[in-house]
Structures are given as C-alpha cells and as structure tokens.
Design an enzyme around this catalytic site. Structure first.
Site, mmCIF file in Angstrom:
data_model
loop_
_atom_site.group_PDB
_atom_site.id
_atom_site.type_symbol
_atom_site.label_atom_id
_atom_site.label_comp_id
_atom_site.label_asym_id
_atom_site.label_seq_id
_atom_site.Cartn_x
_atom_site.Cartn_y
_atom_site.Cartn_z
ATOM 1 N N SER A 223 0.824 -1.206 0.000
ATOM 2 C CA SER A 223 0.000 0.000 0.000
ATOM 3 C C SER A 223 0.864 1.266 0.000
ATOM 4 C CB SER A 223 -0.966 -0.001 1.189
ATOM 5 O OG SER A 223 -0.255 -0.065 2.399
ATOM 6 N N HIS A 224 2.157 1.124 0.252
ATOM 7 C CA HIS A 224 3.059 2.266 0.177
ATOM 8 C C HIS A 224 4.149 2.087 -0.872
ATOM 9 C CE1 HIS A 224 1.307 2.914 4.243
ATOM 10 N NE2 HIS A 224 1.272 4.135 3.786
ATOM 11 N N ARG B 118 1.617 3.823 -4.893
ATOM 12 C CA ARG B 118 1.613 5.262 -4.584
ATOM 13 C C ARG B 118 2.130 6.142 -5.723
ATOM 14 N NH1 ARG B 118 -0.729 7.304 0.369
ATOM 15 N NH2 ARG B 118 -1.134 5.394 1.517
ATOM 16 N N GLY C 34 -4.316 3.565 2.512
ATOM 17 C CA GLY C 34 -3.828 2.771 1.388
ATOM 18 C C GLY C 34 -4.579 1.451 1.282
ATOM 19 N N ASP C 35 -4.718 0.753 2.420
ATOM 20 C CA ASP C 35 -5.427 -0.527 2.402
ATOM 21 C C ASP C 35 -6.904 -0.335 2.072
ATOM 22 O OD1 ASP C 35 -3.229 -2.112 2.862
ATOM 23 O OD2 ASP C 35 -3.426 -2.044 5.042
ATOM 24 N N ARG D 235 7.636 -8.707 6.844
ATOM 25 C CA ARG D 235 8.364 -7.795 5.977
ATOM 26 C C ARG D 235 9.774 -8.317 5.681
ATOM 27 N NH1 ARG D 235 6.734 -3.128 8.698
ATOM 28 N NH2 ARG D 235 8.710 -3.045 9.791
#
Lengths: 340, 340
Positions: free
Chosen positions: A51-52, A56, A191-192, A313
């Site tokens: 989402s980033h 973007r 974003g999500d 991550r």
C-alpha cells in the site's frame, strides 16, 4: 496501475530504484530527493508494504503535477538545543527532510542520550518504518508519528478530523533484524482502504462510517464522504490525538483537518508535520539491551503469538533479494512509460 | 474494603491525604515517601480514578507487610547525559523515584529540549496521569509507560507475557486543564477487571481468555489462570511490546513476565521499570503551541466526540473540591483502623 492479470516478471531492487528515480526526476523532483524517494518506494515494494509501494506512484506524480508539493525543496535545519532539531521541509517531502537531519541527529543522540527532530511543512506519503530502520540498525531506539489528511472521525463523532496518523517504533534486537512496528491509528490505513475499494472487497464492520455517519463495510462508501474510525475505540482515538499534538502542534505543521488542497486539483500528499524521538539505549546503562529485547521477543513467541511486527516484511525482503521483486509486466511497462 | 451499602460521608482532600499518609507510615513507609503515595492515592480517589484510589490500599499494605517492597527506599539518581537520567528506585515505589528526579528533569528539558528518565527496580501500583500532570502544568509535553505483572496474552497466544502496560501522555492546553490520557494497553485494566469480578459483572467478550485459552466474559475466569488480551488486536499488542522494551529492557528493570513474588506471600505490587519522556514544546519554535492544542481539541469536540480524555476526571475533581470526596463511612472507619 489498474488490476491486471498479465504476466509476472522479476526486477532487482537496484533496477526498480533507478527506474523510480527517473520517474521522480521526470516529474520535477531534484536528483538528490528522487534518490531518496525512489529508495523508499522500491523498499516498500520489495518488503511487501504494497500500500506504500508502486501503488503510490500515481499519487506522487499527480501531486507533483498539481504544484502542491515542491520536489526540489531543500530542507532547512535549525539546531535549537543539545537534543532538539527543527526541520522546515519547505513544502517538500518528509524523507529528504529527515535524511538531511540524520547525521546531526545521531550525533545528538549519542552525545545527549535522546534527541527530537520536529519536521514541519512536509509531505509524507509512504510508510514510516523506512524512516526508523537505519536508526535501529545503528543501535538506537526510535519512535515517530506523522499526521495526515482528515479522514478519521473520532469515536461517537460525525465528521473526519484526524488523519490515519500512523505511529512507528523501532528497536535493535541482538542477532536479528530490528523489531519495527508501523501502524495507522485508524482501524485501517488509507492505502489498504483504497486497495480494498479497488478490489471490490468489503472491510470489517467498525472500519468506518458512511456519509450519514452509519457503520458500513463498503470501502467505497467510507471513501465517498464517510470517514474511517480509530482502531480500538477511545484508546486509538487518544493515540491519534497525540499524533496531531506531537507531529503538528509541536512541530508547527498543519493539523490533518487543516490540509486544504482544493486549489491544487490532483494533489494527494498531505502537508503536515512529523516528529521523530530517538533514544540511545546504551545511555540507559543496560549494556545487554539488545539481548534483553531478543529475550522478550522469544517470550512473546513462546506465549503463542504466531507473528511479531516486521516478521513478514523481512521474510518478503529476503525472497525479493533472492528472486527479485515480483512485478506485473504491464506495471513495469507503465513505469517505464512514466520515466521518459 | 468489601462492598457496603452504608451511609455516605464527605472528606476533604487534605484530610484523606493525611489519613492515608498515616496508614503508609504505620505500615513501614518513610514519612517522605508516605506523603507522596498518600497525595497520589487521595488524588486518584478525588478524581474518580477509583481503580487506583482507596481500592488499592489493601494491596499496598499487603505488599509492604510481605517485605516485597521497601517503603523506606531512597532512590538513587544517576545523571548520565545532557538529556538522560537513570533512577534506581532501590526496590521502592516509582512515585518517590520520579519525584526525586523531577527538579533535575525540568532543568534538563528546558536546557536541552527533551529529556528521558529511566526508572528501574520500581513498584508502580497507581495510575500514570498523576506522574505527568505537574509536567504539563509546567508547560511541558510528557509521555510515560510502565510495565507490570504478566496477565496479558499476545493475540493468538496461550499464556500471559505482558503486563497491562499502561501508556500516558500529557500536554498543556491554553486556557484549560492539561489534556492527559492514561490507558492500559490491555483490553481492560487489572483494577477494573478486579472491580468487575467483585461486583459480579460480566466484561465484554474480547477482554480476555480463561485458563483454557478460550474467550470469556467472566472476569473471575480471566483472573483464575486465564489472561487479559491487548486492546485493538495486534496494534495494542505492538504497543504493549514497546512498553516492555522502553520501561523494562531500556531502563534495566524486569520484564512483566519476570516478576516473581512467590517467595513473598501477599505481595501485589509489580517490580519492573518506568520510562518518562519529556519535551519542551517551546523548543519546537511554535510559541502558539498550547493555543494550537486548544484549537485541536475544539475541532475534535466539533466533530462530535462527546468526551475527551481527562474531561471526566477534572469534572469529578471539581465536584470533590467543592463538596468533599464522597466516601462510605464504613470505608472511612476501616481506613482509620489501619492508621494506628
């Protein structure tokens, strides 16, 4: 950047970073700032912070085109105490502002035991964990908060007043990657929410309200005149309020509810502020700090928590570094078209 | 201290404070420490923070009688940097440790812009807001966290590893009392859970699990071998983890899961650590800071949030100062009996 079911390809971090830097430069960002933003965005994509990541890019470009954000801004650093720095981002992105402060920041923390960076007039359009990871890798503990664009109503409230106001925290861990959490104080990140709206998925009830102030599971209704809600009821709302106090009131930046880009059609990046608080754990006198944190994480895993913050991550990063970053060829071609 | 339906009386803050100080002294606390603890406890009762008011007196006494905590401890302050202090509470209560650091703390914050107090080997058995209110009244912004006694399981976990690990934050507000939030990172505070168990009330599902790890609304089942859960799922759990890192690993105190008073029957006060981070908002260069916070609070109220953190506490305080603190006569007689 619409959904595709096209063929997949792999790209190295370096190649993606170069491509993104070219896109930023092509749209009015200085070489120095483009390098920072491209590394940040490629890092998010590499680590699965989708989402980033590339998601973007259209927003960055649209904001740059609108004239709302200055891609060439040179941040102005004011050293205002043994443990305090103010940075005027001068209507530029927050990441170059923090990068400019970074060497002084580490010096100050090592000299004083703790230091604060108060960034104002800055646009933050990415995740927060990339801001903190280098600090934690230097053996420091760090906390950061950024205010955003009003899209979150307080509990019991009717209209949006908070941004998604994320908080991130990072600490070194002996023998392992730093532990970093990074979450929106809203029930869901913007974003999500936008990814869910695009995919046509419902979101859990409690995520937000529609334009009439009623709870809804439809992300499009939340985006269309409704509002997100804080996570965790009044506690999450208290945290969100703290973010506005520290990232906006204290820095001299705008509150989320004051961001007004109605005169800049296409603008998407909120211009607010960011605070970073960094502590030297060695100054605590506990030489075993990083070992103690490793022990704590072991206890939490033993207690049955299947995944700790940032586990996924680092796993995704490892796979991306081994195999390359997974990308749809359509997306790649779209990015290339943006770069010249 | 059982539930009574006896007659009510009113007592002034000063009279209650003196009575409590006598009780503390009677049970082995030094005069200086007793004054601090009594002011703190009477203040909680006065402000309606009932789970940290008189309700706690039996726990204080029981812990003191067990020999687990040293009521006469003289904290040891180490000045370890322009903006950092370590305090060894020497197995005493946390409030006298913070009080001993306070004058130096304010000096450091004013000189450097920010300062940290890292307290270890300390027993914190009260609310956190009284620790921060004097700082906010001096114009400073403050954040504090304290680890506790393992009674909170991580999300998806089977056993308790975190304390209720509260976080509190305070900021000056122009023309008003400081804004202070103070909440457990567990779904419910231990004090409130025990009050619910005593009253025979159910708690909301999601508050905790029973000894078999199943969700339950029965507070007695949570207390009897079960565990509380963090508020807000994995986000609350991340905050609770941060509290352990900052209040225990960084200070050199014990983790919540390491507190072991099995050799001290009757002990109730967790011996862990506390961190306090204090920032001078004037150093941010924004002279209108407190006015900006007042404006923010106005926006949040306008957006429809009926009550902000600490609103109710100040209203209760006002009533207590006007009419006296409301008390059952049985409770008063019980307190008097403890004081000699």
């Amino acid at each position: 950047m619409a959904d595709h079911s096209g063929a997949l390809m792999r790209i190295s971090f370096q190649a993606l970073e170069q491509l993104l830097a070219a896109i930023f430069v092509r749209h009015g960002v200085s070489e120095a700032n483009a390098t920072i933003l491209a590394g940040n965005c490629a890092g998010c994509e590499r680590d699965g912070s989708l989402s980033h990541g590339l998601f973007r890019i259209p927003g960055y470009i649209s904001s740059l085109k609108s004239g709302w954000v200055d891609g060439k801004a040179v941040p102005d650093i004011e050293d205002v105490g043994a443990a305090f720095m103010r940075v005027d981002a001068r209507n530029g992105f927050a990441q170059p502002a923090l990068a400019a402060a970074m060497p002084h920041l580490v010096d100050k923390v090592v000299a004083s035991g703790v230091a604060v960076v108060a960034i104002r007039d800055s646009h933050h359009f990415s995740a927060l964990w990339p801001d903190l990871e280098p600090l934690a890798r230097s053996g420091l503990v760090a906390l950061t908060m950024v205010s955003g664009l009003a899209c979150v109503a307080p509990p019991g409230g009717r209209s949006a007043v908070f941004g998604t106001n994320p908080i991130a925290f990072a600490t070194p861990v002996a023998g392992a990657h730093p532990l970093i959490y990074d979450f929106a104080t809203s029930a869901m990140s913007n974003g999500d929410l936008r990814l869910a709206a695009r995919a046509g998925h419902d979101v859990p009830l409690g995520t937000g309200v529609n334009a009439s102030g009623e709870l809804t599971g439809d992300p499009k209704a939340i985006l269309a005149g409704g509002a997100l809600l804080p996570f965790g009821g009044h506690k999450g709302a208290a945290l969100s309020l703290m973010v506005e106090v520290l990232a906006s009131a204290l820095t001299g930046g705008q509150f989320s509810s004051e961001v007004d880009f109605s005169n800049h059609p296409g603008a998407e990046t909120p211009k607010t502020g960011q605070i970073v608080i960094v502590i030297d754990p060695a100054r605590g006198g506990n030489k075993l700090f990083a070992e103690r944190v490793a022990k704590l994480m072991g206890s939490v895993r033993d207690a049955g928590q299947p995944r700790l913050p940032s586990d996924r991550r680092y796993r995704t990063r490892e796979a991306s570094e081994r195999d390359g970053i997974s990308l749809q060829t359509d997306t790649y071609e779209y990015l290339v078209s943006l770069s010249h």
